[in-house]
Design a protein around this motif. Structure first.
Motif, PDB file in Angstrom:
ATOM      1  N   CYS A  47      -3.065  23.691  37.000  1.00 53.44           N
ATOM      2  CA  CYS A  47      -3.649  22.628  37.832  1.00 53.44           C
ATOM      3  C   CYS A  47      -3.556  21.298  37.095  1.00 53.44           C
ATOM      4  CB  CYS A  47      -5.102  22.954  38.173  1.00 53.44           C
ATOM      5  SG  CYS A  47      -5.303  24.392  39.237  1.00 53.44           S
ATOM      6  N   ALA A  48      -2.436  21.080  36.443  1.00 52.53           N
ATOM      7  CA  ALA A  48      -2.248  19.868  35.645  1.00 52.53           C
ATOM      8  C   ALA A  48      -2.008  18.666  36.543  1.00 52.53           C
ATOM      9  CB  ALA A  48      -1.066  20.055  34.695  1.00 52.53           C
ATOM     10  N   ALA A  49      -2.187  17.489  35.959  1.00 56.49           N
ATOM     11  CA  ALA A  49      -1.964  16.234  36.686  1.00 56.49           C
ATOM     12  C   ALA A  49      -1.298  15.232  35.769  1.00 56.49           C
ATOM     13  CB  ALA A  49      -3.285  15.682  37.223  1.00 56.49           C
ATOM     14  N   ALA A  50      -0.721  14.209  36.361  1.00 58.89           N
ATOM     15  CA  ALA A  50      -0.138  13.095  35.614  1.00 58.89           C
ATOM     16  C   ALA A  50      -0.697  11.801  36.177  1.00 58.89           C
ATOM     17  CB  ALA A  50       1.384  13.111  35.732  1.00 58.89           C
ATOM     18  N   GLU A  51      -0.729  10.774  35.348  1.00 61.80           N
ATOM     19  CA  GLU A  51      -1.225   9.469  35.787  1.00 61.80           C
ATOM     20  C   GLU A  51      -0.081   8.468  35.839  1.00 61.80           C
ATOM     21  OE1 GLU A  51      -4.086   6.149  33.897  1.00 61.80           O
ATOM     22  OE2 GLU A  51      -5.113   8.040  34.381  1.00 61.80           O
ATOM     23  N   ILE A  52       0.053   7.811  36.977  1.00 62.48           N
ATOM     24  CA  ILE A  52       1.081   6.788  37.170  1.00 62.48           C
ATOM     25  C   ILE A  52       0.414   5.550  37.761  1.00 62.48           C
ATOM     26  CG2 ILE A  52       3.226   6.188  38.375  1.00 62.48           C
ATOM     27  CD1 ILE A  52       3.880   9.175  38.422  1.00 62.48           C
ATOM     28  N   ASP A  58      -1.454  15.377  41.195  1.00 58.52           N
ATOM     29  CA  ASP A  58      -1.419  16.803  40.874  1.00 58.52           C
ATOM     30  C   ASP A  58       0.023  17.270  40.737  1.00 58.52           C
ATOM     31  OD1 ASP A  58      -4.167  17.510  40.796  1.00 58.52           O
ATOM     32  OD2 ASP A  58      -4.255  17.412  42.982  1.00 58.52           O
ATOM     33  N   LEU A  59       0.257  18.131  39.751  1.00 54.33           N
ATOM     34  CA  LEU A  59       1.582  18.697  39.548  1.00 54.33           C
ATOM     35  C   LEU A  59       1.670  20.131  40.060  1.00 54.33           C
ATOM     36  CD1 LEU A  59       2.332  17.436  35.922  1.00 54.33           C
ATOM     37  CD2 LEU A  59       2.983  16.374  38.092  1.00 54.33           C
ATOM     38  N   GLY A  60       0.556  20.840  40.015  1.00 51.67           N
ATOM     39  CA  GLY A  60       0.542  22.237  40.444  1.00 51.67           C
ATOM     40  C   GLY A  60      -0.183  22.402  41.757  1.00 51.67           C
ATOM     41  N   GLY A  61      -1.496  22.715  41.708  1.00 53.56           N
ATOM     42  CA  GLY A  61      -2.266  22.882  42.930  1.00 53.56           C
ATOM     43  C   GLY A  61      -2.427  21.566  43.671  1.00 53.56           C
ATOM     44  N   HIS A  62      -2.254  21.602  44.996  1.00 54.07           N
ATOM     45  CA  HIS A  62      -2.343  20.377  45.791  1.00 54.07           C
ATOM     46  C   HIS A  62      -3.386  20.464  46.901  1.00 54.07           C
ATOM     47  CE1 HIS A  62       1.270  18.608  43.953  1.00 54.07           C
ATOM     48  NE2 HIS A  62       1.746  19.846  43.976  1.00 54.07           N
ATOM     49  N   LEU A 348      15.857   8.446  45.842  1.00 55.53           N
ATOM     50  CA  LEU A 348      15.009   8.677  44.680  1.00 55.53           C
ATOM     51  C   LEU A 348      15.182   7.479  43.742  1.00 55.53           C
ATOM     52  CD1 LEU A 348      13.194  10.413  42.849  1.00 55.53           C
ATOM     53  CD2 LEU A 348      15.235  11.609  42.068  1.00 55.53           C
ATOM     54  N   HIS A 349      14.183   6.607  43.704  1.00 53.06           N
ATOM     55  CA  HIS A 349      14.296   5.370  42.945  1.00 53.06           C
ATOM     56  C   HIS A 349      14.023   5.574  41.466  1.00 53.06           C
ATOM     57  CE1 HIS A 349      14.569   2.919  46.592  1.00 53.06           C
ATOM     58  NE2 HIS A 349      13.633   3.708  47.097  1.00 53.06           N
ATOM     59  N   ARG A 350      13.032   6.410  41.176  1.00 58.04           N
ATOM     60  CA  ARG A 350      12.635   6.568  39.777  1.00 58.04           C
ATOM     61  C   ARG A 350      12.103   7.968  39.536  1.00 58.04           C
ATOM     62  NH1 ARG A 350       7.826   3.182  36.625  1.00 58.04           N
ATOM     63  NH2 ARG A 350       8.099   4.164  34.592  1.00 58.04           N
ATOM     64  N   LEU A 351      12.561   8.577  38.469  1.00 59.39           N
ATOM     65  CA  LEU A 351      12.065   9.885  38.059  1.00 59.39           C
ATOM     66  C   LEU A 351      10.982   9.667  37.001  1.00 59.39           C
ATOM     67  CD1 LEU A 351      12.570  12.971  38.350  1.00 59.39           C
ATOM     68  CD2 LEU A 351      14.067  12.786  36.374  1.00 59.39           C
ATOM     69  N   HIS A 352       9.737  10.038  37.332  1.00 54.94           N
ATOM     70  CA  HIS A 352       8.627   9.787  36.419  1.00 54.94           C
ATOM     71  C   HIS A 352       8.482  10.894  35.374  1.00 54.94           C
ATOM     72  CE1 HIS A 352       7.198   6.354  38.723  1.00 54.94           C
ATOM     73  NE2 HIS A 352       7.360   7.075  39.824  1.00 54.94           N
ATOM     74  N   LEU A 353       8.510  12.135  35.823  1.00 58.41           N
ATOM     75  CA  LEU A 353       8.425  13.253  34.875  1.00 58.41           C
ATOM     76  C   LEU A 353       8.813  14.535  35.585  1.00 58.41           C
ATOM     77  CD1 LEU A 353       5.688  15.208  35.398  1.00 58.41           C
ATOM     78  CD2 LEU A 353       4.541  13.165  34.599  1.00 58.41           C
ATOM     79  N   GLN A 354       9.022  15.557  34.775  1.00 55.89           N
ATOM     80  CA  GLN A 354       9.349  16.874  35.316  1.00 55.89           C
ATOM     81  C   GLN A 354       8.621  17.925  34.495  1.00 55.89           C
ATOM     82  OE1 GLN A 354      13.387  18.818  34.864  1.00 55.89           O
ATOM     83  NE2 GLN A 354      13.517  18.291  37.045  1.00 55.89           N
ATOM     84  N   ARG A 355       8.059  18.910  35.185  1.00 53.36           N
ATOM     85  CA  ARG A 355       7.366  20.006  34.507  1.00 53.36           C
ATOM     86  C   ARG A 355       7.970  21.336  34.952  1.00 53.36           C
ATOM     87  NH1 ARG A 355       2.028  20.870  32.714  1.00 53.36           N
ATOM     88  NH2 ARG A 355       2.133  18.702  32.025  1.00 53.36           N
ATOM     89  N   ARG A 356       8.298  22.162  33.972  1.00 50.40           N
ATOM     90  CA  ARG A 356       8.805  23.502  34.277  1.00 50.40           C
ATOM     91  C   ARG A 356       7.671  24.490  34.128  1.00 50.40           C
ATOM     92  NH1 ARG A 356      13.621  26.744  30.992  1.00 50.40           N
ATOM     93  NH2 ARG A 356      13.869  28.455  32.503  1.00 50.40           N
TER      94      ARG A 356
END
Length: 427
Positions: A47-52, A58-62, A348-356
Motif C-alpha cells: 500500500c505504498a505511495a509516492a509524492e509528486i 497510491d502505487l498499490g491499493g487504490h 505520456l509526457h513524463r515518467l515519474h517513477l516505476q515500482r516492480r
C-alpha cells in the motif's frame, strides 16, 4: 479483552505491511508487548505511495468494495474520510471512450447453482484464510468453472480480477483465488470507495499507535528454541516470546533457522510479476479506476497496461499497471506504455517513477490439491512462530486484515495456558 500483565507476551512482528501492522495493533490492544521490525523507512508494504508536487499517489491499493466490512470498520475507527468513485470504467482503445464496468447480475440459474456448490463444497470461503476451501478449489479457474457450469463467473469478475493484479484466467491459477475475489467483491457490487488520504495514510495512522515500531532496520538472524525467539537486529540480539512473520516465508529464509517443512513450503511459493508506472499522461478519458479492455483477456498481453488509476481528478498523473514477463524489464514496460498511450490518442509526457512488485504469493493447483495451505496452517504456533500475509489469506487488504485479526484472536487473546508437555503451544 486485554490480557493480564502476567500473561502478556513479548512479540516480534517482522514486516510493517498491512498484515504486520494489523496484527501488531491487535496484539497491542490485547496487552502484549510488540516490536515491529521493518526494513524500509516507510510503512504499508504494497500500500505504498509516492509524492509528486506535494500530493500523494497510491502505487498499490487504490480503492475497496463496500463489501470489505473489516476494512470499512478500521477506516471509520481511525476517522478517515472516503469518497465513492463509482464503478470501474472499461476503456475501449478503438473508440477512445470508456463506460462503467459494472459486473452484470448473474442470471438466477447461475447464482442458484453457485450458492448450491458453495454450500456443499466451500461454505467458509468468505471466512478469513484460504486453507478451509483450498482443496476443492484447487483446479485451474477456467477448468473448475466449466466443470460446475459456472463460466459466467469468469465473464462477470474476470476483467476486474485481472486488472487488480491476480493474473489472466488463461494461466494455471487455481479457482480458489478467483472465487475468493468474487466473494470479497460482494458477488456483483460494482461500486468502489476511495480513501481520501489514500491507503498509505491509513497504515501511517495505524503505525502511529505502535510505540514499538522500528523502521529502517536490518534483521540479520532469527533463532527459535524453547527459551524464546532470538532476533539479531543491526548487530544487537533481542529475545521475544513469539515471532509473527508478516513477510513471505521464502523471503525470510536467508536469516531464519528454518525447518525442513518451512523450506519445503517456501520452495513451492509462486508470485506474479507486476509493474506500477506513475506518469503524467494526457488525452485519456477521465475516471478514477479504468480497465483496459483488450489487455484483460489473455496473458499474451503481458507487458501492456491492464488498468490505470487517476488519484486526483484535477491532475493528469496516472498510476498504470502491467504484468511483467521474462523478456521485459522495467524500461521496456515503460516503452510499451508510451506506445500504448500514443496509439490510444494520448501522450505520456513524463515518467515519474516505476515500482516492480512480486505480487499474489500463491501455490499452484497441484500443490493446493496436495494440501500445501493445510501444511502452512499446521505451522501456526510451531516453534513460537505465526505466519500472516497474502499466502494464507489472499492478497487483498480486506483479507490480510481479517486474517491477522482472526489469528491474534485465536492465539493471543482470552485465557491462555501452556499445553502440558509443549510449552510453545497456547490454547
Amino acid at each position: 479483552m486485554p490480557a493480564d500483565f502476567e500473561h502478556a507476551r513479548s512479540v516480534a512482528v517482522l514486516g510493517a505491511g498491512a498484515s504486520g501492522l494489523a496484527a501488531a495493533r491487535e496484539l497491542t490492544r490485547a496487552g502484549h508487548r510488540v516490536t515491529v521490525l521493518e526494513a524500509r523507512h516507510a510503512v504499508g508494504g504494497q500500500c505504498a505511495a509516492a509524492e509528486i508536487d506535494g500530493r500523494g499517489y497510491d502505487l498499490g491499493g487504490h480503492g475497496y468494495s463496500p463489501a470489505h466490512h473489516r476494512l470499512d470498520a478500521l477506516v471509520a475507527e481511525l476517522g478517515l474520510r472516503t469518497t465513492d468513485t463509482g464503478p470501474p470504467l472499461l476503456f475501449d482503445p478503438v473508440t477512445g471512450r470508456s463506460r462503467p464496468r459494472v459486473p452484470g447480475p448473474l442470471c438466477r440459474e447461475t447464482l442458484t447453482r453457485y450458492h448450491r456448490v458453495r454450500a456443499e463444497l466451500f461454505p467458509r470461503i468468505a471466512d478469513p484464510g484460504l486453507a478451509h476451501s483450498a482443496r476443492v478449489l484447487a483446479a485451474p479457474a477456467r477448468r473448475w468453472l466449466a466443470e460446475y457450469r459456472l463460466s459466467a463467473l469468469a465473464e462477470a469478475f474476470g476483467p476486474g480480477y485481472t486488472a487488480a493484479g491476480y493474473g489472466h484466467l488463461d494461466l494455471d491459477l487455481p479457482a480458489l483465488y478467483l472465487v475468493k475475489y468474487a466473494e470479497l467483491t460482494g458477488l456483483g457490487a460494482g461500486q468502489v470507495r476511495a480513501l481520501d488520504g489514500g491507503f498509505a495514510e491509513l497504515w501511517r495512522r495505524v503505525a502511529r499507535e505502535l510505540p514499538g515500531l522500528r523502521r529502517g532496520v536490518r534483521v540479520e538472524r532469527i533463532t527459535r528454541d524453547a527459551d524464546g525467539v532470538r532476533v539479531v537486529v543491526d548487530g544487537t540480539e533481542h529475545t521475544f516470546d513469539d515471532l509473527v512473520l508478516a513477510v513471505g516465508l521464502d523471503e525470510v529464509l536467508p536469516v531464519l533457522d528454518a525447518t525442513e517443512e518451512e523450506r519445503a513450503l517456501a520452495a513451492r511459493i509462486r508470485r506474479l510479476d507486476l509493474y506500477t508506472t506513475l506518469g503524467s499522461v494526457s488525452g485519456l478519458p477521465p475516471g478514477a479506476h479504468t480497465l483496459v479492455q483488450p489487455h484483460l483477456t489473455g496473458s499474451a498481453s503481458r507487458g501492456h497496461c491492464v488498468s490505470f488509476h487517476r488519484r486526483h481528478p484535477d491532475t493528469d498523473v496516472l498510476a498504470c499497471h502491467a504484468y511483467g514477463r521474462p523478456d521485459l524489464d522495467g524500461p521496456a514496460v515503460a516503452d510499451l506504455l508510451r506506445a500504448d498511450v500514443r496509439a490510444w490518442g494520448g501522450q505520456l509526457h513524463r515518467l515519474h517513477l516505476q515500482r516492480r512488485w512480486r505480487f499474489l504469493p500463491h501455490f499452484d493447483s497441484a500443490d493446493l490439491a496436495a494440501g500445501a495451505l493445510d501444511r502452512l496452517e499446521a505451522l501456526q504456533g510451531q516453534r513460537r512462530t505465526y505466519h500472516l500475509g497474502g499466502l494464507p489469506a489472499f492478497e487483498l487488504v480486506e483479507c490480510v486484515l481479517g486474517y491477522a485479526q482472526d489469528l491474534v484472536r485465536r492465539h493471543f487473546t482470552g485465557l491462555r495456558q501452556e499445553v502440558p508437555g509443549h510449552p510453545l503451544l497456547i490454547v
